[in-house]
Design an enzyme around this catalytic site. Sequence first.
Site, PDB file in Angstrom:
ATOM      1  N   ALA A  99       0.880  -1.177   0.000  1.00  0.00           N
ATOM      2  CA  ALA A  99       0.000   0.000   0.000  1.00  0.00           C
ATOM      3  C   ALA A  99       0.913   1.222   0.000  1.00  0.00           C
ATOM      4  CB  ALA A  99      -0.921  -0.013   1.217  1.00  0.00           C
ATOM      5  N   ALA A 100       1.405   1.592  -1.189  1.00  0.00           N
ATOM      6  CA  ALA A 100       2.639   2.372  -1.274  1.00  0.00           C
ATOM      7  C   ALA A 100       2.489   3.885  -1.372  1.00  0.00           C
ATOM      8  CB  ALA A 100       3.454   1.882  -2.469  1.00  0.00           C
ATOM      9  N   ALA A 101       1.369   4.407  -1.872  1.00  0.00           N
ATOM     10  CA  ALA A 101       1.272   5.859  -2.070  1.00  0.00           C
ATOM     11  C   ALA A 101       1.342   6.595  -0.731  1.00  0.00           C
ATOM     12  CB  ALA A 101      -0.038   6.203  -2.788  1.00  0.00           C
ATOM     13  N   PRO A 102       1.973   7.780  -0.724  1.00  0.00           N
ATOM     14  CA  PRO A 102       2.509   8.530  -1.868  1.00  0.00           C
ATOM     15  C   PRO A 102       3.940   8.149  -2.275  1.00  0.00           C
ATOM     16  CG  PRO A 102       2.699   9.858   0.111  1.00  0.00           C
ATOM     17  CD  PRO A 102       1.983   8.582   0.523  1.00  0.00           C
ATOM     18  N   GLY A 103       4.595   7.246  -1.533  1.00  0.00           N
ATOM     19  CA  GLY A 103       5.913   6.791  -1.969  1.00  0.00           C
ATOM     20  C   GLY A 103       7.017   6.888  -0.942  1.00  0.00           C
ATOM     21  N   GLY A 104       6.709   7.349   0.254  1.00  0.00           N
ATOM     22  CA  GLY A 104       7.745   7.493   1.275  1.00  0.00           C
ATOM     23  C   GLY A 104       8.442   6.188   1.607  1.00  0.00           C
ATOM     24  N   LYS A 105       7.652   5.147   1.841  1.00  0.00           N
ATOM     25  CA  LYS A 105       8.258   3.866   2.211  1.00  0.00           C
ATOM     26  C   LYS A 105       8.949   3.214   1.020  1.00  0.00           C
ATOM     27  CE  LYS A 105       5.130   3.448   6.080  1.00  0.00           C
ATOM     28  NZ  LYS A 105       4.598   4.826   5.880  1.00  0.00           N
ATOM     29  N   GLU A 123      -0.349   0.435  -5.412  1.00  0.00           N
ATOM     30  CA  GLU A 123      -1.345   1.338  -4.853  1.00  0.00           C
ATOM     31  C   GLU A 123      -2.675   1.085  -5.546  1.00  0.00           C
ATOM     32  OE1 GLU A 123      -3.690   3.634  -2.977  1.00  0.00           O
ATOM     33  OE2 GLU A 123      -1.618   3.454  -2.269  1.00  0.00           O
ATOM     34  N   CYS A 221      -0.295   3.899  11.008  1.00  0.00           N
ATOM     35  CA  CYS A 221      -0.045   5.208  11.620  1.00  0.00           C
ATOM     36  C   CYS A 221      -1.135   5.474  12.659  1.00  0.00           C
ATOM     37  CB  CYS A 221       0.016   6.311  10.568  1.00  0.00           C
ATOM     38  SG  CYS A 221      -1.470   6.471   9.557  1.00  0.00           S
TER      39      CYS A 221
END
Length: 436
Positions: A99-105, A123, A221
């Site tokens: 579940a990647a957006a917005p891309g931080g991880k 995503e 989070c």
Amino acid sequence: MKLPDKFIEKYRNLLGQEADDFFATFDEEAVSGFRVNPLKNAQQEFDSPIPNTPWGHYGKVSGKSAEHVSGLVYSQEPAAQMVAQVASPKENMRVLDLAAAPGGKSTHLLSYMNNTGVLVSNEISSKRSKILVENIERFGARNVVVTNESSDKLAKVFKEYFDLIVFDGPCSGEGMFRKDPQATQYWHEGYPEECASLQKEILEEAMKMLAPGGTLVYSTCTWSPEENEGVVKWLLSTYDNLELVPIEKVNGMAEGIEIPEVARMYPHRFKGEGQFVAKLRDTREFSHSKVKPVKSNLTKDQLTLWQDFAKKHIKVELEGLLQTFGDNLYLLPEGLPDLKKLKIARNGLHLGTFKKNRFEPSFALGLALSPKEVVQSVEIDIEQFKVYVTGNVINLTEQLKNGWYLISVNGNGMGFAKITGNILKNYFPKGLRFNP
């Protein structure tokens, strides 16, 4: 900040004597942070490093700065940075950010992978996947495929494929209240249970994709134990091949509720927002699923055009599988299964476009290469950078040989452009242009 009454009651009971310190943080400013991109050729010194992290710093970076536009820095608050740090992938791994957006991880995982192996960055939201693509392209990685799919469809293609899966689950978002006060309006007493149920559905599909001997990093989070520890307990009871890996507690991380191996980040202890992370290992003997090799689909003419361009302009060998989609040429990481049944948002590194017996390099390729990796490059200063990002041409002080050049700012690539005489034509993408 006005917090829901049931939320206050819940965390007074959970935190006891620490509750007043915890609630006091909601009237403080959210903590900002960013990471430096180790994939970029030219590094810079930044103030306020986050202790016990390889690339993290406290503070803010402007989205209009040369450091951001060239992909040298990525904004990500300190607690969120701990997820990929706990995952710490090794080079040549097969990795999924589910579940990647917005891309931080994803960009953080790529920092560890050093352009080796493969990262599938997924995503489910089409709108958010476009933002994910933009952020990954700016980071300049060469080993990423961005998918836009549900977890069950991914599981059909990637059976027991990944060495490492990172799942930052859709959650009740309690840890983001300070950063986004609007999030308090969606919260209700039963919301964490609803989120936990959704997380379990997705994790059931994730477990089908985990290779024997692989690692699952689960994070949220939020502080809700119905999600965090509750989901970890469910994983351990459902999959007897999983075991917890203890997480080193740094920078004020706290142990989990009844599960000391996991980590919680509270803002009164940890300088950042709210986060939970658990690391689980598959105890079966390590093995990879066999993947049927995918073949390149370039025509002879297309291959010749690309090879001619690469020979004239690029000094390094770009390893991977060449694939065309329409007139666009992509470089895919080796060892992927056939992705035809999946919705793809970015099919590897976009190298460029075939146009009437010629090849035109992409903006993404220029972000993925450094001046020392190309035959011709031109460095622009900050004032010229400000002109270029608005979409205007740059008048150079000297005449250069006509042709394609890598444009760099502060030593890092930010796209290719054509130079004719002393005119640097503008190839900065229209959708990214701005007034500094």
